[in-house]
Design a protein around this motif. Structure first.
Motif, PDB file in Angstrom:
ATOM      1  N   UNK A 112       6.832  12.706   3.257  1.00  0.00           N
ATOM      2  CA  UNK A 112       6.833  10.966   3.080  1.00  0.00           C
ATOM      3  C   UNK A 112       7.647  10.412   4.125  1.00  0.00           C
ATOM      4  N   UNK A 113       7.772   9.092   3.791  1.00  0.00           N
ATOM      5  CA  UNK A 113       8.553   8.363   4.857  1.00  0.00           C
ATOM      6  C   UNK A 113       9.946   8.871   5.260  1.00  0.00           C
ATOM      7  N   UNK A 114      10.466   8.586   6.243  1.00  0.00           N
ATOM      8  CA  UNK A 114      11.939   9.232   6.449  1.00  0.00           C
ATOM      9  C   UNK A 114      12.700   8.078   5.904  1.00  0.00           C
ATOM     10  N   UNK A 115      12.725   6.856   5.398  1.00  0.00           N
ATOM     11  CA  UNK A 115      13.378   5.909   4.747  1.00  0.00           C
ATOM     12  C   UNK A 115      13.273   5.790   3.477  1.00  0.00           C
ATOM     13  N   UNK A 116      12.393   6.781   2.799  1.00  0.00           N
ATOM     14  CA  UNK A 116      12.104   6.760   1.446  1.00  0.00           C
ATOM     15  C   UNK A 116      13.355   6.621   0.399  1.00  0.00           C
ATOM     16  N   UNK A 117      14.706   7.315   0.860  1.00  0.00           N
ATOM     17  CA  UNK A 117      15.677   7.183  -0.117  1.00  0.00           C
ATOM     18  C   UNK A 117      16.269   5.816   0.116  1.00  0.00           C
ATOM     19  N   UNK A 118      15.943   5.082   1.184  1.00  0.00           N
ATOM     20  CA  UNK A 118      16.589   3.690   1.248  1.00  0.00           C
ATOM     21  C   UNK A 118      16.031   2.757   0.745  1.00  0.00           C
ATOM     22  N   UNK A 119      14.425   2.961   0.786  1.00  0.00           N
ATOM     23  CA  UNK A 119      13.376   1.881   0.278  1.00  0.00           C
ATOM     24  C   UNK A 119      12.372   2.357  -0.730  1.00  0.00           C
ATOM     25  N   UNK A 120      13.050   3.164  -1.689  1.00  0.00           N
ATOM     26  CA  UNK A 120      12.125   3.738  -2.677  1.00  0.00           C
ATOM     27  C   UNK A 120      11.645   2.819  -3.426  1.00  0.00           C
ATOM     28  N   UNK A 121      12.134   1.616  -3.847  1.00  0.00           N
ATOM     29  CA  UNK A 121      11.536   0.611  -4.673  1.00  0.00           C
ATOM     30  C   UNK A 121      10.520   0.114  -4.283  1.00  0.00           C
ATOM     31  N   UNK A 122      10.527  -0.449  -2.991  1.00  0.00           N
ATOM     32  CA  UNK A 122       9.558  -0.947  -2.133  1.00  0.00           C
ATOM     33  C   UNK A 122       8.263   0.103  -2.043  1.00  0.00           C
ATOM     34  N   UNK A 123       8.468   1.279  -1.998  1.00  0.00           N
ATOM     35  CA  UNK A 123       7.341   2.387  -2.163  1.00  0.00           C
ATOM     36  C   UNK A 123       6.635   2.525  -3.404  1.00  0.00           C
ATOM     37  N   UNK A 124       7.730   2.246  -4.535  1.00  0.00           N
ATOM     38  CA  UNK A 124       7.144   2.313  -5.740  1.00  0.00           C
ATOM     39  C   UNK A 124       6.534   1.197  -6.074  1.00  0.00           C
ATOM     40  N   UNK A 125       6.781   0.113  -5.871  1.00  0.00           N
ATOM     41  CA  UNK A 125       6.123  -1.314  -5.900  1.00  0.00           C
ATOM     42  C   UNK A 125       4.846  -1.364  -5.210  1.00  0.00           C
ATOM     43  N   UNK A 126       4.741  -0.777  -4.152  1.00  0.00           N
ATOM     44  CA  UNK A 126       3.274  -0.748  -3.277  1.00  0.00           C
ATOM     45  C   UNK A 126       2.535   0.258  -4.016  1.00  0.00           C
ATOM     46  N   UNK A 127       2.878   1.349  -4.432  1.00  0.00           N
ATOM     47  CA  UNK A 127       2.268   2.552  -4.946  1.00  0.00           C
ATOM     48  C   UNK A 127       1.570   1.507  -6.469  1.00  0.00           C
ATOM     49  N   UNK A 128       2.361   1.193  -7.029  1.00  0.00           N
ATOM     50  CA  UNK A 128       1.968   0.432  -8.473  1.00  0.00           C
ATOM     51  C   UNK A 128       0.887  -0.629  -8.302  1.00  0.00           C
TER      52      UNK A 128
END
Length: 88
Positions: free
Chosen positions: A65-81
């Motif tokens: 996964x992305x290297x910044x996942x721990x910092x930007x997980x909310x953005x990634x979740x929103x994109x996935x939804x």
């Protein structure tokens, strides 16, 4: 120290076999067996810090996964939804 121990026939056979091969008495066999087990125990004793460090080393690089996942997980979740539910 004097030790009295009860062992089954299998262990008695093992001691006798060791005695035949090594010409050691029972006391020396037990001493050497204890030395081996003690050395093995000392090698696996670790401090909590060492245990944590080993765990981190084992886990490092196992996730994708992305290297910044721990910092930007909310953005990634929103994109996935958004993709899953066709949300713009």
């Amino acid at each position: 120290m004097r030790i009295t121990a009860r062992i089954d026939e299998e262990y008695e056979k093992k001691i006798k076999t060791i005695q035949q091969v090594t010409h050691l008495n029972t006391t020396e066999i037990i001493k050497q067996a204890l030395d081996l087990l003690y050395d093995k125990t000392e090698k696996i004793k670790l401090t909590n810090k060492e245990k944590n460090q080993r765990l981190l080393e084992m886990l490092a690089g196992t996730a994708e996964g992305p290297e910044d996942l721990s910092e930007n997980y909310k953005d990634y979740l929103f994109q996935g939804w958004q993709k899953k539910h066709d949300i713009d």
